[in-house]
Design an enzyme around this catalytic site. Structure first.
Site, PDB file in Angstrom:
ATOM      1  N   GLY A   1       0.021  -0.927   0.086  1.00  0.00           N
ATOM      2  CA  GLY A   1       0.328   0.177   0.130  1.00  0.00           C
ATOM      3  C   GLY A   1       0.880   1.195   0.048  1.00  0.00           C
ATOM      4  CG  ASN A   2       0.059   4.799  -1.542  1.00  0.00           C
ATOM      5  OD1 ASN A   2      -0.756   5.686  -1.154  1.00  0.00           O
ATOM      6  ND2 ASN A   2      -0.409   4.048  -2.645  1.00  0.00           N
ATOM      7  CG  HIS A   3       2.836   6.596   4.375  1.00  0.00           C
ATOM      8  ND1 HIS A   3       2.530   5.744   5.087  1.00  0.00           N
ATOM      9  CD2 HIS A   3       3.709   5.916   3.636  1.00  0.00           C
ATOM     10  CE1 HIS A   3       3.212   4.862   5.985  1.00  0.00           C
ATOM     11  NE2 HIS A   3       4.336   5.356   4.563  1.00  0.00           N
TER      12      HIS A   3
ATOM     13  CB  ALA B   1      -1.473   7.297  -4.101  1.00  0.00           C
TER      14      ALA B   1
END
Ligand code: CTP
Length: 403
Positions: free
Chosen positions: A212-214, A280
């Site tokens: 995943g990402n932030h 994102a």
């Protein structure tokens, strides 16, 4: 939430028996979260007291140019009051006051405030049936409509004279819903559909793990709110986030992975007028998803990744009349890279945020952006809250789609 919440409403009361109903009107506006101030003509004070209205509105009530109780008279500034107002409602509007408004007569504080107002003006006539039908009154109505003032028609019923007919001021509830509907109808994105992607995507490794990402999703959610506040019907496709939104015009479609988001975006793109892709999205995902939890038996683990489909580029390739907006998060050669992305993905506008700017990007509540359009116009902004960035973006989109 009412469209009137947070709005500054100036209520002008002229001298008719219906003035007694303005106590309820003020209460309704206040209940909906509006800030209310009241101006009165001198004769309206025979029908309702300024004290009642100042108590209900929680603001001083003005009916003359000065507070002349003592020798140190203070000038009441009708210009400031008029400019404070987002909406000016004149209710009840008597035949006398309407005629003066139509002709620019300025012999009381209410009329001076009216002539200084730049905001939308609504008037709710109240008079006897023959006065309401009189040609002279019709002239006033037409003149005021030609100044873009909006008439809230009187209702039929028993009148103060004992006669029955048209001329009763619209009921306070009717005045409120009339104004709410009128504002909603005139919103600049009314009838338009806006598709938004927001948040991160999660790409499964096995049943319990993901890449995943932030991304917090905050920027996309703010864009959704700003669009809905302008009257748009919003489809908000969001990856997993903690963001919450409840708005009758926002339809949230939760997704997990890039491929879910791709499917949802394609489902809604055809009917969209504007698409803003702020998510994102993972650029790569595990080639194989393990069906069982991967056990830590080996000292190293290699995951083979494959590219996800680029949602933005795929929409750019099939776009017809949609206004397509993408985001670019860059660390070097920012402007050049963003311009290149705009061309490659066939966008109308790209929002560049640089990781070199403090306060910009993923987790923060602020962002510093530059807009670049397909004509190569570059507009740079200061660091702002994401709420304000969303408003700037929608204003820029409106400039383009209304051009
Ligand atoms: N985007 C998308 N689908 C993807 C990847 C990105 O829709 N699979 C969208 C993002 O929502 C954003 C824009 O593309 O609006 C920019 O994404 P970014 O990853 O910065 O651009 P890339 O074209 O992938 O280029 P690079 O990774 O080389 O910077």
């Amino acid at each position: 939430m009412s469209i009137l919440s947070g709005k500054n409403i100036l209520l002008g009361i002229s001298g008719g028996i219906a003035a007694y109903k303005t106590a309820s009107l003020v209460r309704l506006f206040v209940k909906l979260g509006a800030n209310v101030k009241v101006v009165m003509t001198p004769s309206s004070k025979d029908f309702i007291t300024p004290l009642t209205l100042s108590t209900l509105s929680k603001n001083p009530v003005h009916s003359s140019f000065t507070n002349d109780e003592d020798d140190n008279a203070i000038w009441n500034n009708h210009v400031d009051l008029a400019l404070w107002a987002n909406i000016f409602v004149i209710a009840p509007a008597t035949a006398n006051t309407l005629s003066k408004m139509a002709h620019g007569v300025c012999d009381n504080f209410l009329l001076a405030t009216y002539l200084s107002a730049k905001c939308p003006v609504y008037f709710a006539p109240a008079m006897d049936l023959d006065m309401y039908k009189h040609e002279s009154t019709l002239h006033s109505f037409n003149a005021l409509k030609s100044y873009n003032n909006v008439m809230i028609p009187a209702e039929s019923g028993e009148l103060a004279s004992g006669l029955v007919g048209e001329g009763r001021m619209a009921e306070p509830e009717t005045i409120v819903s009339f104004i709410e509907n009128d504002i909603l109808e005139k919103l600049p994105l009314k009838g338009k559909k806006v598709l938004i992607t927001a948040g991160p995507t999660y790409e499964a490794i096995d049943p319990v793990r993901f890449i995943g990402n932030h991304s917090s999703g905050k920027m996309g959610f703010e864009i959704a709110k700003a669009s809905a506040n302008l009257g748009a019907e919003v489809i908000l496709i969001t990856g997993p986030t903690h963001q919450k939104v409840t708005h009758s015009l926002i339809h949230v479609i939760p997704v997990i992975s890039a491929s879910d988001m791709y499917k949802a975006a394609h489902e809604y793109f055809e009917t969209a007028d504007v698409a803003i892709l702020s998510a994102a999205v993972a650029d790569y995902k595990p080639k194989e998803v393990a069906l069982q939890k991967i056990k830590k038996k080996d000292p190293t683990l290699t995951l083979e990744l494959e590219k996800t489909k680029d949602i933005l580029a795929s929409l750019g390739a099939i776009k017809t009349n949609q206004f397509l907006v993408g985001f670019a998060l860059e660390t070097n050669n920012e402007l050049e890279n963003a311009k290149d992305k705009l061309k490659r993905k066939n966008l109308n506008l790209i929002v560049l945020n640089s990781l070199n700017d403090t306060g910009a990007g993923f987790k923060s509540d602020t962002n510093k952006v530059t807009f670049i359009d397909a004509e190569d116009t570059v507009t740079e902004f200061q660091l702002k809250s994401k709420t304000d960035v969303a408003i700037d973006l929608l204003n820029k989109i409106l400039e383009h789609i209304n051009a």
